[in-house]
Design a protein around this motif. Structure first.
Motif, mmCIF file in Angstrom:
data_model
loop_
_atom_site.group_PDB
_atom_site.id
_atom_site.type_symbol
_atom_site.label_atom_id
_atom_site.label_comp_id
_atom_site.label_asym_id
_atom_site.label_seq_id
_atom_site.Cartn_x
_atom_site.Cartn_y
_atom_site.Cartn_z
ATOM 1 N N GLU A 131 8.342 -41.223 11.494
ATOM 2 C CA GLU A 131 8.317 -40.036 12.349
ATOM 3 C C GLU A 131 6.895 -39.482 12.437
ATOM 4 O O GLU A 131 6.221 -39.256 11.430
ATOM 5 C CB GLU A 131 9.254 -38.988 11.754
ATOM 6 C CG GLU A 131 9.262 -37.658 12.465
ATOM 7 C CD GLU A 131 10.112 -36.631 11.739
ATOM 8 O OE1 GLU A 131 9.910 -35.429 11.985
ATOM 9 O OE2 GLU A 131 10.966 -37.026 10.908
ATOM 10 N N PRO A 134 2.610 -43.920 15.094
ATOM 11 C CA PRO A 134 2.928 -45.070 15.952
ATOM 12 C C PRO A 134 3.650 -46.154 15.152
ATOM 13 O O PRO A 134 3.417 -46.306 13.947
ATOM 14 C CB PRO A 134 1.545 -45.563 16.407
ATOM 15 C CG PRO A 134 0.610 -44.444 16.149
ATOM 16 C CD PRO A 134 1.156 -43.696 14.979
ATOM 17 N N LYS A 149 -0.560 -52.379 15.401
ATOM 18 C CA LYS A 149 0.025 -51.175 16.012
ATOM 19 C C LYS A 149 0.771 -51.605 17.272
ATOM 20 O O LYS A 149 0.201 -52.233 18.158
ATOM 21 C CB LYS A 149 -1.071 -50.168 16.356
ATOM 22 C CG LYS A 149 -0.537 -48.819 16.816
ATOM 23 C CD LYS A 149 -1.670 -47.913 17.299
ATOM 24 C CE LYS A 149 -2.564 -47.498 16.155
ATOM 25 N NZ LYS A 149 -3.578 -46.501 16.600
ATOM 26 N N ARG A 151 2.414 -49.651 19.523
ATOM 27 C CA ARG A 151 2.191 -48.786 20.683
ATOM 28 C C ARG A 151 1.371 -47.583 20.231
ATOM 29 O O ARG A 151 1.260 -47.318 19.025
ATOM 30 C CB ARG A 151 3.522 -48.343 21.316
ATOM 31 C CG ARG A 151 4.256 -47.299 20.535
ATOM 32 C CD ARG A 151 5.587 -46.929 21.170
ATOM 33 N NE ARG A 151 6.108 -45.700 20.595
ATOM 34 C CZ ARG A 151 7.376 -45.316 20.656
ATOM 35 N NH1 ARG A 151 8.263 -46.087 21.272
ATOM 36 N NH2 ARG A 151 7.781 -44.172 20.112
ATOM 37 N N GLU A 152 0.821 -46.868 21.176
ATOM 38 C CA GLU A 152 -0.020 -45.712 20.833
ATOM 39 C C GLU A 152 0.801 -44.454 20.580
ATOM 40 O O GLU A 152 0.432 -43.618 19.748
ATOM 41 C CB GLU A 152 -1.031 -45.444 21.959
ATOM 42 C CG GLU A 152 -2.076 -46.542 22.124
ATOM 43 C CD GLU A 152 -2.942 -46.710 20.882
ATOM 44 O OE1 GLU A 152 -3.191 -45.722 20.186
ATOM 45 O OE2 GLU A 152 -3.356 -47.854 20.616
ATOM 46 N N GLU A 153 1.938 -44.309 21.304
ATOM 47 C CA GLU A 153 2.722 -43.077 21.168
ATOM 48 C C GLU A 153 3.432 -43.047 19.810
ATOM 49 O O GLU A 153 4.031 -44.027 19.384
ATOM 50 C CB GLU A 153 3.776 -42.969 22.274
ATOM 51 C CG GLU A 153 3.211 -42.942 23.676
ATOM 52 C CD GLU A 153 2.874 -44.332 24.177
ATOM 53 O OE1 GLU A 153 3.449 -45.322 23.656
ATOM 54 O OE2 GLU A 153 2.013 -44.438 25.080
ATOM 55 N N PRO A 154 3.388 -41.899 19.130
ATOM 56 C CA PRO A 154 4.092 -41.795 17.845
ATOM 57 C C PRO A 154 5.600 -41.779 18.022
ATOM 58 O O PRO A 154 6.117 -41.420 19.091
ATOM 59 C CB PRO A 154 3.591 -40.463 17.264
ATOM 60 C CG PRO A 154 3.155 -39.667 18.445
ATOM 61 C CD PRO A 154 2.654 -40.657 19.460
ATOM 62 N N MET A 155 6.307 -42.188 16.987
ATOM 63 C CA MET A 155 7.770 -42.173 16.994
ATOM 64 C C MET A 155 8.255 -40.734 16.833
ATOM 65 O O MET A 155 7.757 -39.988 15.986
ATOM 66 C CB MET A 155 8.320 -43.017 15.852
ATOM 67 C CG MET A 155 7.945 -44.478 15.876
ATOM 68 S SD MET A 155 8.758 -45.412 17.176
ATOM 69 C CE MET A 155 10.477 -45.310 16.693
ATOM 70 N N MET A 156 9.251 -40.350 17.629
ATOM 71 C CA MET A 156 9.869 -39.032 17.500
ATOM 72 C C MET A 156 11.019 -39.111 16.494
ATOM 73 O O MET A 156 11.656 -40.167 16.334
ATOM 74 C CB MET A 156 10.407 -38.558 18.841
ATOM 75 C CG MET A 156 9.348 -38.517 19.947
ATOM 76 S SD MET A 156 8.045 -37.327 19.575
ATOM 77 C CE MET A 156 8.983 -35.792 19.720
ATOM 78 N N GLU A 159 14.224 -40.259 18.010
ATOM 79 C CA GLU A 159 14.233 -41.689 18.316
ATOM 80 C C GLU A 159 14.612 -42.496 17.073
ATOM 81 O O GLU A 159 15.432 -43.417 17.135
ATOM 82 C CB GLU A 159 12.853 -42.102 18.823
ATOM 83 C CG GLU A 159 12.765 -43.515 19.331
ATOM 84 C CD GLU A 159 11.378 -43.854 19.866
ATOM 85 O OE1 GLU A 159 11.204 -44.988 20.345
ATOM 86 O OE2 GLU A 159 10.474 -42.994 19.789
#
Length: 487
Positions: A131, A134, A149, A151-156, A159
């Motif tokens: 959480e 990435p 890595k 993806r660049e977007e962090p996990m919510m 999610e």
């Protein structure tokens, strides 16, 4: 089933079921979170063909419910009101049918990949979802991997919770095993994947780690020396497989278990979780679903030729390994160790020193997916290397390189201390020590802070001026000052 139109009309959910999931979620268990999420989705469902209501069963006290009491309450309610029971639990379905209840048994197969599987590719060893960070993957082979890595977007958090809920649902429906479900953590074996889920308050956020074996090898794929293969077939019965995390210990243990099974041996495993991929002829026991005493009884009474104990960790694990080995069962233990000798040291203080060679006779160290070192253990009564007084003779456990036969370590007690002494550093002399030994064989030599220190025995042999002159010349040739001292 409602979304697919398989259930219509009035759907009743017992309040005791809601209370049970609340209690499980309050204890930090994944089953509680998953159950409450499923009930929330059920209540919020907008379907004109279905009326959903929560009813209270006044005959029972939901505060004391465990899972079996809740299932019994659901059966009793359905029996009293003449309802149809809907369940994905085969035991619950069979029990309800024995009561004469109409049953809808739901065990829908999972279609396609699960969400977490989309992070894997053929070269991915493990995926790490945290959480606020990435997603990361460990890509490569044991001992030769890199972090990537994804993806660049962090996990919510939502999610990861959704991924965790899907994993728990599939495992609970028979697609795997929920091996451990504790406050703050859950370990699931889902096919070839070992999934570790952590959440607050244990961790500072939701996290999922999914690990899978990349390769499945036969023992022949390791190209072991003929001498070692003969040892494994004829003499090795107390085997330790040691190595650092991710180096391929379990893969080798799996290959060894299949090798013994092909030799006509009865092989069983003790695992937690059960993540070895083995043929049906090998029975895999879970340490989570039985206490050590029960496993001890089962294995003693069923008398396997070999038992593979994956991940020796606690004192109880070592005690079970020792008891079964001394009972005559061949044991293969897998444990974490940064060097081959570390695996043996884990038994020191757990058993008497003289028993170690009877319990562990072969140590196989795995590094980067290969057999890097093999030790054999034996015991002798002797004067430990480096000691001179004959009265210091004692039982010594010798640890030898199996392939070369070289003595590498000696283990013995000195006073109240157990000593693990590397023998190579003692027995192999430096060139300057060899030169001095030719002149004064009775002397001990030490090089320290620019001095060549020659220690002479108080009642030693004859020290002539010529010998002193020769030793002084050796010191000058090496740029050292000479100093004599009594031993």
């Amino acid at each position: 089933m409602i979304e697919r139109g398989e259930v219509r009309g009035k759907v009743v959910v017992l309040k005791s079921l809601v209370e049970y999931f609340n209690k499980e979620a309050g204890s930090g268990r994944s089953l509680g979170y998953t159950g409450l999420e499923e009930l929330r989705r059920l209540i919020e469902l907008q379907n004109p063909d279905v009326e959903i209501s929560v009813v209270e069963d006044e005959r029972r006290n939901p505060k004391d419910y465990d899972v079996f009491a809740v299932k019994a309450a659901i059966r009793d309610y359905a029996w009293r009101v003449g309802a149809t029971l809907v369940t994905s639990d085969s035991v619950q379905a069979s029990t309800a049918q024995a009561l004469g209840l109409p049953v809808i048994y739901s065990r829908k197969a999972v279609q396609g990949k699960l969400k977490f599987e989309s992070f894997f590719d053929p070269k991915t060893m493990s995926v790490h979802l945290k959480e606020g960070a990435p997603p990361l993957a460990k890509v490569g082979a044991p001992g030769r991997w890199v972090f990537v890595k994804l993806r660049e977007e962090p996990m919510m958090a939502s999610e990861i919770e959704d991924i965790a809920r899907e994993i728990i649902e599939v495992a609970s429906r028979g697609g795997g095993f929920v091996e451990i479900d504790r406050m703050g953590s859950t370990i699931v074996q889902l096919g070839e994947y070992r999934v570790i889920i952590t959440r607050p308050p244990l961790s500072n956020g939701w996290e999922i780690t999914a690990v899978r074996p990349l390769v499945k090898l036969r023992l022949e794929d390791y190209n072991l020396p003929e001498k070692l293969l003969r040892r494994l077939m004829e003499r090795a019965e107390g085997i330790l497989i040691a190595g650092a995390p991710g180096m391929g210990k379990t893969t080798f243990a799996q290959a060894l278990a299949e090798f013994y099974a092909r030799q006509g041996k009865i092989v069983k495993t003790v695992e937690s979780p059960r993540d070895m991929r083995l043929p049906p002829i090998i029975t895999q026991y879970s340490k989570t679903y039985a206490d050590i005493g029960e496993l001890h009884d089962i294995l003693l009474l069923s008398r396997p030729d070999y038992t593979v104990f994956d991940e020796l960790r606690t004192d109880e694990d070592f005690k079970l390994y020792v008891d079964l080995r001394l009972a005559g069962i061949g044991m293969i233990g897998v444990l974490h160790a940064t060097s081959p000798i570390d695996g043996i040291q884990r038994f020191i203080r757990r058993v008497e020193l003289g028993m170690i060679p009877s319990i562990v006779d072969t140590v196989i160290f795995i590094s980067e997916g290969k057999v890097a070192k093999v030790y054999e253990l034996s015991i002798r009564v002797k004067l430990p290397t480096g000691l001179r007084e004959a009265e210091l003779t004692r039982p010594v456990v010798e640890v030898r390189d199996f392939l070369s036969g070289d003595l590498e370590y000696e283990i013995y007690t000195f006073g109240e201390q157990t000593m693990v002494i590397p023998v190579k550093s003692v027995s192999k002399q430096s060139p300057i020590e060899n030169e001095v030994a030719k002149v004064m064989p009775e002397a001990k030599v030490e090089v320290r802070e620019g001095f060549l220190i020659v220690k002479l025995p108080r009642l030693g042999g004859r020290i002539t001026a010529r010998k002193v002159k020769l030793v002084k010349r050796i010191a000058e040739e090496h740029g050292l000052q000479l100093k004599f001292a009594p031993e």
